[in-house]
Design an enzyme around this catalytic site. Sequence first.
Site, PDB file in Angstrom:
ATOM      1  N   HIS A  62      49.040   8.611  19.041  1.00 42.01           N
ATOM      2  CA  HIS A  62      50.403   7.864  18.560  1.00 42.01           C
ATOM      3  C   HIS A  62      50.477   6.480  18.742  1.00 42.01           C
ATOM      4  CE1 HIS A  62      52.009  12.076  18.905  1.00 42.01           C
ATOM      5  NE2 HIS A  62      51.498  12.089  18.034  1.00 42.01           N
ATOM      6  N   LYS A  72      53.919   1.912  27.092  1.00 47.51           N
ATOM      7  CA  LYS A  72      54.248   3.085  28.098  1.00 47.51           C
ATOM      8  C   LYS A  72      53.602   3.324  29.224  1.00 47.51           C
ATOM      9  CE  LYS A  72      53.565   5.372  24.198  1.00 47.51           C
ATOM     10  NZ  LYS A  72      53.481   6.507  22.973  1.00 47.51           N
ATOM     11  N   TYR A 132      56.842   9.852  30.753  1.00 46.64           N
ATOM     12  CA  TYR A 132      56.414   8.620  30.143  1.00 46.64           C
ATOM     13  C   TYR A 132      57.710   7.753  30.600  1.00 46.64           C
ATOM     14  CZ  TYR A 132      54.161  11.869  27.042  1.00 46.64           C
ATOM     15  OH  TYR A 132      53.495  12.686  26.236  1.00 46.64           O
ATOM     16  N   ASP A 169      50.365  15.463  13.302  1.00 42.27           N
ATOM     17  CA  ASP A 169      48.922  15.026  13.691  1.00 42.27           C
ATOM     18  C   ASP A 169      47.927  15.458  12.955  1.00 42.27           C
ATOM     19  OD1 ASP A 169      50.697  13.505  15.755  1.00 42.27           O
ATOM     20  OD2 ASP A 169      49.974  14.979  17.436  1.00 42.27           O
TER      21      ASP A 169
END
Length: 197
Positions: A62, A72, A132, A169
């Site tokens: 991603h 991130k 995250y 995905d």
Amino acid sequence: MKIRELAVAGAYRITPEVHHDERGTFVAPYTREAFTAATGRALPLGQSHHSVSRQGTVRGLHFADVPPGQAKLVCVTSGEILDVVVDLRTGSPTFGHWDSLRLNAVDYEAVYLEEGLGHAFVALRDDTVTAYLNSTEYNPAVEREIDPFDPALGLPWPDGLDFLVSARDRAAPSLAEAERTGLLPSYEACLALRERR
């Protein structure tokens, strides 16, 4: 805390001090001062979230459009993952290169990714919790994905796992398709965004 850049420019491995005593463990995988000294920037916080994954679950590859981009910091609070970072920035000296590391709830290392880098992982144990810290809030309108099993990337997925992958995905384009259709961020746009922050 030790912070060192990975083989992909703009991605960093963070090794925090882990403190143990009779009560248990305490660890801080992010401190602004050490992080800023190592990377030259602070991590603005737009959203914090976590996922719980079964063994073999693959999440990613991603990334977000740049702008707005999304940096991130990723760590594991229970279980273990094989974490993968891919440079998706067209024009970057490390375009298409990747690096990987195992993140677990033993040494509590973390990985930081600048905007324009792709992120994926596979859970190596059941009930793995991945946390995250994101620089921006989740915005589905700018979220993108690349096929995590694109043979041209050759990502180091371990043998012997039954992979669980989302429909999103599984349907993702290859890196070459994404580049051809203009889906990928440019290195110049990522550098310009970094300079503004």
